[in-house]
Design a protein around this motif. Structure first.
Motif, PDB file in Angstrom:
ATOM      1  N   VAL A   1     112.049  48.867  81.375  1.00 61.56           N
ATOM      2  CA  VAL A   1     112.263  49.455  82.698  1.00 61.56           C
ATOM      3  C   VAL A   1     113.754  49.538  82.954  1.00 61.56           C
ATOM      4  N   GLU A   2     114.126  50.543  83.736  1.00 59.58           N
ATOM      5  CA  GLU A   2     115.539  50.715  84.029  1.00 59.58           C
ATOM      6  C   GLU A   2     115.760  50.416  85.500  1.00 59.58           C
ATOM      7  N   ILE A   3     116.528  49.364  85.773  1.00 59.20           N
ATOM      8  CA  ILE A   3     116.840  49.014  87.156  1.00 59.20           C
ATOM      9  C   ILE A   3     118.342  49.130  87.345  1.00 59.20           C
ATOM     10  N   VAL A   4     118.740  49.961  88.252  1.00 57.03           N
ATOM     11  CA  VAL A   4     120.150  50.327  88.515  1.00 57.03           C
ATOM     12  C   VAL A   4     120.956  50.428  87.207  1.00 57.03           C
ATOM     13  N   GLY A   5     120.454  51.263  86.305  1.00 55.44           N
ATOM     14  CA  GLY A   5     121.198  51.561  85.092  1.00 55.44           C
ATOM     15  C   GLY A   5     121.073  50.528  83.991  1.00 55.44           C
ATOM     16  N   VAL A   6     120.481  49.354  84.305  1.00 56.06           N
ATOM     17  CA  VAL A   6     120.326  48.332  83.268  1.00 56.06           C
ATOM     18  C   VAL A   6     118.920  48.437  82.685  1.00 56.06           C
ATOM     19  N   LYS A   7     118.893  48.554  81.371  1.00 58.68           N
ATOM     20  CA  LYS A   7     117.579  48.659  80.737  1.00 58.68           C
ATOM     21  C   LYS A   7     117.050  47.261  80.429  1.00 58.68           C
ATOM     22  N   ILE A   8     115.901  46.969  81.026  1.00 60.61           N
ATOM     23  CA  ILE A   8     115.290  45.664  80.768  1.00 60.61           C
ATOM     24  C   ILE A   8     114.058  45.879  79.902  1.00 60.61           C
ATOM     25  N   PRO A   9     114.066  45.301  78.691  1.00 60.70           N
ATOM     26  CA  PRO A   9     112.899  45.482  77.835  1.00 60.70           C
ATOM     27  C   PRO A   9     111.698  44.707  78.364  1.00 60.70           C
ATOM     28  N   LEU A  10     110.537  45.258  78.168  1.00 58.19           N
ATOM     29  CA  LEU A  10     109.294  44.579  78.557  1.00 58.19           C
ATOM     30  C   LEU A  10     108.495  44.293  77.297  1.00 58.19           C
ATOM     31  N   PRO A  11     108.747  43.157  76.661  1.00 59.96           N
ATOM     32  CA  PRO A  11     107.980  42.852  75.445  1.00 59.96           C
ATOM     33  C   PRO A  11     106.508  42.637  75.780  1.00 59.96           C
TER      34      PRO A  11
ATOM     35  N   LEU B   1      90.119  40.713  81.176  1.00 61.53           N
ATOM     36  CA  LEU B   1      90.523  41.387  79.938  1.00 61.53           C
ATOM     37  C   LEU B   1      90.871  42.851  80.204  1.00 61.53           C
ATOM     38  N   VAL B   2      90.110  43.476  81.083  1.00 61.74           N
ATOM     39  CA  VAL B   2      90.376  44.882  81.397  1.00 61.74           C
ATOM     40  C   VAL B   2      91.738  45.004  82.086  1.00 61.74           C
ATOM     41  N   LEU B   3      92.013  44.073  83.003  1.00 57.62           N
ATOM     42  CA  LEU B   3      93.317  44.096  83.683  1.00 57.62           C
ATOM     43  C   LEU B   3      94.435  43.900  82.668  1.00 57.62           C
ATOM     44  N   LEU B   4      94.177  43.045  81.689  1.00 55.49           N
ATOM     45  CA  LEU B   4      95.178  42.781  80.653  1.00 55.49           C
ATOM     46  C   LEU B   4      95.456  44.055  79.861  1.00 55.49           C
ATOM     47  N   PHE B   5      94.405  44.766  79.487  1.00 59.00           N
ATOM     48  CA  PHE B   5      94.577  46.019  78.745  1.00 59.00           C
ATOM     49  C   PHE B   5      95.326  47.041  79.587  1.00 59.00           C
ATOM     50  N   PHE B   6      94.985  47.115  80.850  1.00 54.73           N
ATOM     51  CA  PHE B   6      95.680  48.036  81.748  1.00 54.73           C
ATOM     52  C   PHE B   6      97.176  47.748  81.737  1.00 54.73           C
ATOM     53  N   ALA B   7      97.507  46.456  81.884  1.00 52.98           N
ATOM     54  CA  ALA B   7      98.922  46.091  81.925  1.00 52.98           C
ATOM     55  C   ALA B   7      99.596  46.449  80.611  1.00 52.98           C
TER      56      ALA B   7
END
Lengths: 248, 282
Positions: free
Chosen positions: B136-146, B122-128
Motif C-alpha cells: 500500500v502507498e501512504i503519502v508516497g511511502v510504499k509499505i509492503p503487505l506480506p 477461513l472465508v474471511l482469511l481468503f478474502f483478506a
C-alpha cells in the motif's frame, strides 16, 4: 424568563405522560416553593415516581409544562445538563457507582461536571460524608456498606452538586427496617436547613412530620392535597380515606 | 452380612456404597502435558532403532526439527497477538458504535458486526489474502503487505466482530440505574460512558475476551492454508523433506497439538478463575 423567589421553584401544570398506550399521568399540577418540603403519596402504580422523574427530565412528558426556576423542562431545546445541576435526585436502589469509593462517588461529579479543583471537591465531600454521619467510611466501596449507609452516601453525592431542589424517589423502600431511620433522619436534617425537597414515600409518619404539604395521587391524578394535619385527620375523598385506612 | 451397617432379609434393599468419586474428578494441570509429551516421544523411538543407518529415529528427527517448529509456533503467537490487538481496537470502536445515540451509526455498526460475526473465519482469511494488495502507498511511502500481515488482518476481522458484541453485551448488562444516576448528576453521555459504564464493563468483558483470544490462537493455523510459514506449514514442509515417512506423522502433529494445548489451556483455566472471582464480587 426571569424567576424570583416569590414564584414557585418547581411548577408542574397539567402534565400528561404515557408509556405507549399506558397513561401514567393524566393532568397533574402542583407547585413547590423554595424551602418547601412536599411529599407525594399514593398506591403503587399511581404515577408518583414517574412524576418526579419528569422534573429532572429522566422521563419526557407529552403534554403540559414543568417549570424549574422559570425554565421550561418540556422543551426540545432544553439544556438537560444545566437543569440537572439544579435538580438533585436520590433513587430507591441508591445507584452508587460500585467501582468507586464512597468519597469518590461524592466528589467525582463536582470535579468532572462542575469543574471544581480536586482539593475543594474533596474537602466538600468530607464535610458531606460527615454530615450524613458516615465519618470513617470515606474509603469504603458501596459493596462494603449497608443499604442505609449506601443511601446516605447517595444523598451526600447529590448534595455535592449543590442543587436547589432534591427529588427523593422512594429512598427507603429498598432498605431494611432498622436502617430506614438513619436515612429519614438525614433527610429531616436537610429539610430543617431549608433544602427544597420533593419526596415520593410510603413512610406516612415521616411524611406527616417533615412535609409542608402532602399530595395524594391515584391512577395518574392528584386526588387530594393539603397540609399534613388536615390531610391525615380530615381527608375528604373516599379514595384517600381508603388508602389511609389501609396504611395507617 | 455382619459387617453391614444394618441387617435385612432383603439384600436388594441395601444401600449401595458409591464408588469413590475422587478418582474420577480428574483436573488437568499444566504439568500433565509433559508426561504425555514424553510418552509420545519415547513411544515413537521404538521399533526404529534397527531401521538402518540411513534413517535416524523418529525421536532424533523430531528433536532436530524442534527449534524450527518452535519458531513457527512463535510466529503463530505473533499473528494471534497482532490480530487480537487490531481486532480489539476496531471491535471496541464498533461496539461503542452499536450503542451510539445516532441511529445511522448504530445500524452501520450492527450490520458490520453481524456480517463478520456470521462469516466463516477461513472465508474471511481468503478474502483478506486475495483482496488486499501486496503493498500500500501512504503519502508516497510504499509499505509492503506480506502474506502473514494479510492473514493477520484477515483473522482480525472475526475478532473485531466478536469484540464488538462483547462490548455491546457488557454495556447492556449494566443496570439502567447506573445510567440514570450519572444522568441525574449532569454527566454528559461521553463522561457517563468513560467514567461510569466502561470501567465497570472491563471486568465483565475480560473472561469472554480471553476466551476469544484462545480461539483465535488456535485458528491461526488456518494461515497455513494460504501459505504463511507458521507452524503447520513448517510441519508439512519438514515431513516432506524427511521423505514423507508415515511413522513421523503422528509424533510431529502431536507435538504441534501439545504446543497449542500448553499455551491455550492455562488461558482457559485462568478465564474460569476470573469468572468465578468476578461472580462473587458483583
Amino acid at each position: 424568563m426571569t424567576w424570583d423567589k416569590t414564584q414557585p421553584m418547581v411548577s408542574i401544570k397539567n402534565v400528561h405522560k404515557a408509556f405507549g398506550d399506558l397513561k401514567v399521568l393524566k393532568g397533574v399540577s402542583l407547585d413547590v416553593m423554595k424551602g418547601q418540603v412536599i411529599c407525594i403519596i399514593g398506591p403503587s402504580g399511581s404515577g408518583k415516581s414517574t412524576l418526579i422523574r419528569c422534573v429532572n427530565a429522566l422521563n419526557d412528558i407529552q403534554e403540559g409544562s414543568i417549570l424549574v426556576e422559570g425554565q421550561e423542562v418540556n422543551d426540545p431545546n432544553l439544556d438537560k445538563l444545566e437543569l440537572r445541576k439544579k435538580v438533585g435526585m436520590v433513587f430507591q436502589q441508591y445507584n452508587l457507582f460500585p467501582h468507586k469509593t464512597a468519597i469518590e462517588n461524592v466528589m467525582m461529579a463536582p470535579i468532572r461536571v462542575l469543574k471544581q479543583d480536586k482539593a475543594t471537591a474533596e474537602a466538600t465531600a468530607r464535610k458531606l460524608i460527615k454530615k450524613v454521619r458516615l465519618e470513617g467510611k470515606e474509603n469504603a466501596y458501596p459493596g462494603e456498606l449497608s443499604g442505609g449507609q449506601q443511601q446516605r452516601v447517595a444523598i451526600a453525592r447529590s448534595l455535592a452538586m449543590n442543587p436547589d431542589v432534591i427529588l427523593f424517589d422512594e429512598v427507603t423502600a429498598a432498605l431494611d427496617p432498622e436502617t430506614v431511620g438513619e436515612v429519614l433522619r438525614t433527610i429531616q436534617d436537610l429539610a430543617e436547613e431549608g433544602m427544597t425537597c420533593i419526596l415520593v414515600t410510603h413512610e406516612m409518619a415521616f411524611a406527616r412530620e417533615v412535609a409542608d404539604h402532602i399530595y395524594f395521587t391515584d391512577r395518574g391524578v392528584i386526588v387530594e392535597h393539603g397540609a399534613p394535619d388536615t390531610f391525615f385527620n380530615n381527608a375528604q375523598d373516599e379514595r384517600t380515606k381508603l388508602f389511609l385506612s389501609q396504611i395507617l | 452380612m455382619n459387617n453391614r451397617p444394618y441387617k435385612t432379609d432383603m439384600p436388594v434393599l441395601l444401600t449401595v456404597k458409591p464408588m469413590s468419586g475422587d478418582k474420577f474428578n480428574f483436573k488437568l494441570k499444566l504439568w500433565h502435558v509433559f508426561p504425555v509429551l514424553l510418552f509420545v516421544l519415547f513411544y515413537s523411538t521404538f521399533g526404529f532403532a534397527d531401521a538402518g543407518p540411513a534413517k535416524s529415529s523418529v525421536f532424533e528427527t523430531l528433536v532436530r526439527w524442534m527449534p524450527l517448529l518452535l519458531k513457527g509456533f512463535l510466529f503463530n503467537l505473533l499473528i494471534s497477538v497482532l490480530a487480537m490487538g487490531v481486532g480489539t481496537a476496531v471491535g471496541a470502536t464498533l461496539g461503542l458504535g452499536q450503542i451510539s445515540q445516532s441511529a445511522w451509526v448504530r445500524k452501520f455498526a450492527w450490520f458490520v458486526t453481524q456480517f463478520f460475526r456470521n462469516s466463516p473465519w477461513l472465508v474471511l482469511l481468503f478474502f483478506a489474502m486475495f483482496l488486499l494488495p501486496f503493498e500500500v502507498e501512504i503519502v508516497g511511502v510504499k509499505i509492503p503487505l506480506p502474506d502473514w500481515l494479510k492473514a493477520t488482518i484477515g483473522l482480525s476481522l472475526p475478532v473485531m466482530a466478536n469484540v464488538s458484541e462483547i462490548v455491546r453485551g457488557a454495556v447492556k448488562s449494566l443496570p439502567s440505574g447506573q445510567w440514570e444516576a450519572a444522568e441525574s448528576l449532569a454527566y454528559t453521555r461521553t463522561q457517563t460512558l468513560w467514567l461510569i459504564i466502561l470501567p465497570q464493563c472491563v471486568k465483565r468483558m475480560l473472561p469472554p475476551w480471553m476466551n476469544l483470544y484462545s480461539i483465535l490462537t488456535m485458528a491461526t493455523v488456518l494461515a497455513s492454508i494460504v501459505g504463511v510459514s507458521e507452524v503447520m506449514t513448517l510441519t508439512g514442509q519438514v515431513l516432506s523433506s524427511e521423505g514423507g515417512r508415515p511413522e513421523l506423522l503422528a509424533p510431529f502433529y502431536s507435538f504441534v497439538l501439545l504446543l497449542f494445548f500448553a499455551y491455550c489451556y492455562p488461558i482457559a483455566r485462568f478465564t474460569v478463575h476470573l469468572e468465578k472471582r468476578f461472580a462473587v464480587i458483583s
